[in-house]
Design a protein around this motif. Sequence first.
Motif, PDB file in Angstrom:
ATOM      1  N   ASP A 152       4.569   1.161  -3.408  1.00 15.51           N
ATOM      2  CA  ASP A 152       3.134   1.171  -3.432  1.00 15.51           C
ATOM      3  C   ASP A 152       2.430   1.997  -2.435  1.00 15.51           C
ATOM      4  O   ASP A 152       1.018   1.882  -2.018  1.00 15.51           O
ATOM      5  CB  ASP A 152       2.626  -0.217  -3.395  1.00 15.51           C
ATOM      6  N   ARG A 205      -2.261   2.648   4.411  1.00 10.25           N
ATOM      7  CA  ARG A 205      -1.518   1.682   3.907  1.00 10.25           C
ATOM      8  C   ARG A 205      -0.335   1.683   4.848  1.00 10.25           C
ATOM      9  O   ARG A 205       0.519   2.438   4.957  1.00 10.25           O
ATOM     10  CB  ARG A 205      -0.921   1.830   2.608  1.00 10.25           C
ATOM     11  N   GLU A 240      -8.979  -6.999  -3.553  1.00  9.55           N
ATOM     12  CA  GLU A 240      -8.048  -6.120  -3.541  1.00  9.55           C
ATOM     13  C   GLU A 240      -6.879  -6.363  -3.066  1.00  9.55           C
ATOM     14  O   GLU A 240      -5.708  -6.371  -3.483  1.00  9.55           O
ATOM     15  CB  GLU A 240      -8.543  -4.724  -3.415  1.00  9.55           C
ATOM     16  N   ILE A 241      -7.339  -6.748  -1.661  1.00 13.82           N
ATOM     17  CA  ILE A 241      -5.962  -7.069  -0.698  1.00 13.82           C
ATOM     18  C   ILE A 241      -5.292  -8.206  -1.184  1.00 13.82           C
ATOM     19  O   ILE A 241      -3.901  -8.327  -1.127  1.00 13.82           O
ATOM     20  CB  ILE A 241      -6.467  -6.828   0.868  1.00 13.82           C
ATOM     21  N   THR A 243      -4.895  -9.618  -4.015  1.00 13.29           N
ATOM     22  CA  THR A 243      -4.231  -9.432  -5.452  1.00 13.29           C
ATOM     23  C   THR A 243      -2.877  -8.477  -4.975  1.00 13.29           C
ATOM     24  O   THR A 243      -1.754  -8.742  -5.420  1.00 13.29           O
ATOM     25  CB  THR A 243      -5.077  -8.350  -6.248  1.00 13.29           C
ATOM     26  N   GLU A 244      -2.971  -7.576  -4.036  1.00 12.65           N
ATOM     27  CA  GLU A 244      -1.990  -6.767  -3.726  1.00 12.65           C
ATOM     28  C   GLU A 244      -0.952  -7.651  -3.017  1.00 12.65           C
ATOM     29  O   GLU A 244       0.417  -7.477  -3.395  1.00 12.65           O
ATOM     30  CB  GLU A 244      -2.544  -5.756  -2.759  1.00 12.65           C
ATOM     31  N   ASN A 247       0.740 -10.013  -5.852  1.00 10.48           N
ATOM     32  CA  ASN A 247       1.732  -9.249  -6.476  1.00 10.48           C
ATOM     33  C   ASN A 247       3.151  -9.144  -5.629  1.00 10.48           C
ATOM     34  O   ASN A 247       4.112  -9.115  -6.186  1.00 10.48           O
ATOM     35  CB  ASN A 247       1.421  -7.896  -7.027  1.00 10.48           C
TER      36      ASN A 247
END
Length: 469
Positions: A152, A205, A240-241, A243-244, A247
């Motif tokens: 990612d 990241r 967003e974070i 969700t990341e 996952n």
Amino acid sequence: MERTFVADTLQKIGETVTLMGWVDNVRDMGKFGFIDLRDKTGKIQCFVGSKDDIQKVTVESVVEITGLVKARPEKMVNAKVATGTIELETQSLTLLNRAEALPIPVAGDGYDINEESRLKYRYLDLRRERLSKVLRTRSALVREFREYLYKDGFTEVETPILTASTKEGSRDFVVPSRMNPGKFYALPQSPQQYKQLLMTAGVDRYFQIARCIRDENLRADRGFEHTQLDVEMSFVNQEEIMTEIENLIKTSIQKMGGKLKDQVFPRVTYAESMEKYGADKFDLRTEEEKAEGVLAFAWVVSFPFFKKVDKEDAAEVADGKSGWTFTHNPFSSPIPEHIDWHLKGENVEQIVTAQYDLVCNGFEVGGGSIRAHNPEVLRSTYKIMGYTDEMIEKGIGHMLEAFKYGTPPHGGIGLGIDRLVMLLCGEASLKETIAFPMSYTGRTAVMNGPSELDPNFLKELGLEVIKKN
Ligand code: ASP
């Protein structure tokens, strides 16, 4: 001769192989005998025709055995052992290291052995099947995390161990500086500030398998160090974070064979959690799911940013000069709706932080937040806690300065690797997941630190020890 692992012998019937490992068991039958040889992949029965060889080995000795892999006659098959259909007919046996009687048994799960002995002889304790499995599970989980994150677009970066205080709410461990007598480094409570500076640096990241060191009151199941999967991302919002990370957890845990209760992790506000469960962590499993080893993850959000200082807690007293201190992380941002209050220092008890905690089976397994990337917001946090401008400058002036030179909005999380491995392996203590954990009195395994320093060394460091009565 090339080494063969026990697990591979099943495919080598009729071949001569050399095995290396430990003597799990010896059965002396007089003129001949049997040795169960164990390596990291399993155990195999070895027939030994030489009386001398059988008599020279002891249990837990290290041996090299060369022999012929033979299928066992049907009535000799042992269905309970993975290699129960075969046996090694020993041609030569070399004793590589003869073991004396062991101070602790290495067969069995070891739960009944006292902690002191288990930690003093941790290198033996780790030989037991249960713990060697835990170590391998831990390694496999970290590998899954790494692979997911590399794919990612994350970059793994190391941050310093000798650093300055990271101001994260615990007492620091300090290290005296020989070159600057009277000055001390602090060990990191987490890579918090460095990972944020990496966002200023444009890394975008970041992750690290990071050791976090906090001088907290010890509990039965934890020492002063823990390992965290530390993550930070630029240009992300809270959704967003989360969700990341969700996952990442789902993919890695499922690849490890873990069973998840929910494919979408439930989200609970701090207020709901306190009302429903009386705590900010909870266990969502049914009795049946508990028995099946299911993992029930959930997010807790909308925490208050500040709380009243607990006067019994030295670190809180030091931070909360105004009587207010942060609940989670001073580098967090308030939620966008509360930034105005925050900047003005109004309605302090109502300000909500952009913090999210991950809980699983009743434990907190991670926590993170969207950060204050605007220097004025970060300054306000410290103002609310009663810091003067000089104190702010001294404590976090470097962060305020960095945030003046182009810092993207960012956020991150720290996930507790010890805790996740504990839950994945169905263990009850964090110590079962750490190769060399600390005792409940704060002593290190095997090496028995902390210890006194040589007086000459103290002198060189410019230190004098004052005896406490
Ligand atoms: N630094 C935090 C901690 O160690 C984690 C984070 O907010 O990323 O708890």
